[in-house]
Design an enzyme around this catalytic site. Sequence first.
Site, short mmCIF file in Angstrom:
data_model
loop_
_atom_site.label_atom_id
_atom_site.label_comp_id
_atom_site.label_asym_id
_atom_site.label_seq_id
_atom_site.Cartn_x
_atom_site.Cartn_y
_atom_site.Cartn_z
N ARG A 43 0.82 -1.22 0.00
CA ARG A 43 0.00 0.00 0.00
C ARG A 43 0.85 1.27 0.00
O ARG A 43 0.34 2.36 -0.20
CB ARG A 43 -0.92 0.00 1.22
CG ARG A 43 -2.21 -0.74 0.93
CD ARG A 43 -3.21 -0.51 2.00
NE ARG A 43 -2.65 -0.87 3.30
CZ ARG A 43 -3.36 -1.03 4.39
NH1 ARG A 43 -4.65 -0.85 4.36
NH2 ARG A 43 -2.80 -1.35 5.54
N LYS A 142 2.28 -19.66 4.89
CA LYS A 142 1.61 -20.04 6.11
C LYS A 142 1.55 -18.84 7.05
O LYS A 142 2.40 -17.96 6.90
CB LYS A 142 2.31 -21.21 6.78
CG LYS A 142 3.69 -20.88 7.38
CD LYS A 142 4.18 -21.95 8.28
CE LYS A 142 3.83 -21.70 9.71
NZ LYS A 142 4.71 -20.75 10.40
N HIS A 172 8.24 -23.84 4.56
CA HIS A 172 9.66 -23.65 4.17
C HIS A 172 10.56 -24.78 4.68
O HIS A 172 11.65 -24.96 4.19
CB HIS A 172 10.17 -22.26 4.57
CG HIS A 172 10.56 -22.13 6.01
ND1 HIS A 172 9.64 -21.93 7.00
CD2 HIS A 172 11.77 -22.17 6.62
CE1 HIS A 172 10.28 -21.85 8.16
NE2 HIS A 172 11.57 -21.99 7.96
N LYS A 176 14.26 -26.96 3.03
CA LYS A 176 15.59 -27.02 3.66
C LYS A 176 16.38 -28.19 3.07
O LYS A 176 15.84 -29.29 2.92
CB LYS A 176 15.44 -27.24 5.17
CG LYS A 176 14.97 -26.00 5.91
CD LYS A 176 14.86 -26.29 7.40
CE LYS A 176 14.23 -25.13 8.13
NZ LYS A 176 15.16 -24.08 8.50
N GLU A 210 13.96 -23.84 19.34
CA GLU A 210 14.50 -22.52 19.00
C GLU A 210 15.02 -21.87 20.27
O GLU A 210 14.42 -22.03 21.34
CB GLU A 210 13.40 -21.65 18.38
CG GLU A 210 12.88 -22.20 17.07
CD GLU A 210 11.92 -21.22 16.42
OE1 GLU A 210 12.38 -20.30 15.74
OE2 GLU A 210 10.71 -21.38 16.62
N ASP A 229 1.81 -22.50 14.85
CA ASP A 229 2.98 -21.92 14.19
C ASP A 229 3.96 -22.99 13.71
O ASP A 229 4.58 -22.84 12.66
CB ASP A 229 3.68 -20.98 15.18
CG ASP A 229 4.73 -20.11 14.53
OD1 ASP A 229 4.47 -19.61 13.42
OD2 ASP A 229 5.81 -19.93 15.13
N HIS A 234 5.25 -27.50 10.06
CA HIS A 234 6.63 -28.00 9.96
C HIS A 234 6.80 -29.39 10.63
O HIS A 234 7.36 -30.31 10.03
CB HIS A 234 7.62 -27.03 10.61
CG HIS A 234 7.51 -25.62 10.10
ND1 HIS A 234 7.23 -25.32 8.79
CD2 HIS A 234 7.64 -24.42 10.72
CE1 HIS A 234 7.21 -24.01 8.63
NE2 HIS A 234 7.45 -23.44 9.79
N LYS A 334 9.89 -22.13 21.79
CA LYS A 334 10.77 -20.95 21.73
C LYS A 334 11.50 -20.82 23.06
O LYS A 334 11.04 -21.31 24.08
CB LYS A 334 9.92 -19.70 21.47
CG LYS A 334 9.21 -19.76 20.12
CD LYS A 334 9.28 -18.46 19.37
CE LYS A 334 8.58 -18.53 18.04
NZ LYS A 334 9.49 -18.71 16.91
C1 BG6 Z 1 8.28 -20.09 11.00
C2 BG6 Z 1 7.62 -19.71 12.29
O1 BG6 Z 1 7.38 -20.78 10.17
O2 BG6 Z 1 9.39 -20.92 11.26
C3 BG6 Z 1 8.60 -19.04 13.23
O3 BG6 Z 1 6.54 -18.84 12.03
C4 BG6 Z 1 9.83 -19.90 13.41
O4 BG6 Z 1 8.02 -18.77 14.48
C5 BG6 Z 1 10.39 -20.32 12.06
O5 BG6 Z 1 10.80 -19.14 14.11
C6 BG6 Z 1 11.50 -21.33 12.22
O6 BG6 Z 1 12.15 -21.51 11.00
P1 BG6 Z 1 13.68 -21.87 10.91
O7 BG6 Z 1 13.91 -22.05 9.46
O8 BG6 Z 1 14.44 -20.75 11.52
O9 BG6 Z 1 13.82 -23.13 11.72
#
Ligand code: BG6
Length: 489
Positions: A43, A142, A172, A176, A210, A229, A234, A334
Amino acid sequence: MSFDLVLFGGTGDLAWRKLMPALFQAFRHGSLPEGGRIIGVARDDLSDDAYRQLIQSRFEAVEGSKRPNPEEFKAFASLLHFLRVDLSKPEDYKRLADMLAARNADTVVMYLATAPGLFTQAVEQFAVAGLNGPHVRLVLEKPLGHDLASNREINAAVRKVLTEQQVFRIDHYLGKPSVQNLFAMRFGNALFEPIWRREYIANIQITIAEDLGVEKRGAFYDQTGALRDMVQNHALQLLCAIGMEPPINAHADAIRDEKLKVLRALEPWTAETIGLHAIRGQYAAGTSYGKRVPGYRDEPGVDPESRTETFVALRTEIANWRWAGVPFYIRTGKRLASRDARIEVNFKPTPHAIYSTPTNAINKLVINLQPRDGLELHMLAQAQNGRQRNGNRRNGPQLAPVQLDLDFDKRFGAERVGAYERLLLDVIDGRLNLFVRSDEQEEAWRWVEPLIETWEADGEPRPYAAGTWGPSAASAMIARDGYAWGEEQ
Ligand code: BG6
């Protein structure tokens, strides 16, 4: 082949953190097809030049070899364009359609890196503006919805306008290199298949830990939580890659059919199993790498009374002939002790003991996903020849744990094609293998939904100190089966 890549959310967080660096790397590696345009859409009121400068400023923060030199950036920047679009205004889609029609590229990629609440409306407007021809591909980031109903709503809106072959749903993790290696390990080698089953495997643990907190995404995360999330997407994709049957070929639908079967075979939740096999936690203040860090409720954007979970540990089973009775544990969170994603396949002990060293659960295959990408095979070996130092004759020789270690980063070089780079190139080339089909996604939502409902209705997550491995209930859960998490073994 000419392409136009239209990046909705072109000034947003994802474009900034992941997509632009990935596109630049693809450009630098020479893998971006020639004759492409990258059109940032948002925007904001920006000229092409102002947009290029904005993206350039992003790269100023990059250190080391990933930072473009001025000539490289100039060449890359010539691909970048900007168009102001307000997704709520039909006339803005028309302007976009006109801009694209003027060039008539072979492939048009519409990448929705925006809030998912905008997806349905945007897709409907694509059709109104004629932006849904057979040369159009749609990329959806996502989270795709908030629950099964909202996910279905988005998929239904998309289905009205585009065929499934035109839709690229990103997870994603599938991009990897380590996850592609997991497929290669299982389906490129005959070695593992005969033992990849309940007769030989005691349990499988999937950990995506994480070390960071929610950073600047508190407001988003507080509405989302770790289950939506990380687990719904994942972690379940990793579980599918580990648990699926060998596909009949490497084509997208053959792979996706097998993943779908795993999701359908997951043990459904009951009130009892939710109580016993689903642990949620939330990080409290603690120490991460020697530094004091705040608790989740004190993070910017987070409700000070939030009940959102930042940690989940689950136990499930895949009810089929290969896996019946084998526990699969999933754990993610996290602010845990380290950044560490791995899958541990724990094998059953020897059927009969002839050594005095306990051989219980010693054989383990560890698939390291990050920060290292590699395989470790843990076994026992006879450490010394001749007389045993610690053993005695009566008890027989002592064995020592050893491991075979394969480090893919060392073997293939650490600067391999990153997840977003791989996935963006696949979209441009029209390869769907590493994208999620709508039925897979719906099945994954269906499976997590009882947890969402139960947790929303009732109770609080268990607190855990930042910098630890989560609430002790997660260890108690696995201990009830007679097992322990990898780092506790
Ligand atoms: C994302 C989540 O899909 O994946 C994040 O929304 C997370 O919260 C991230 O930190 C982790 O991805 P990676 O590639 O750093 O393991």
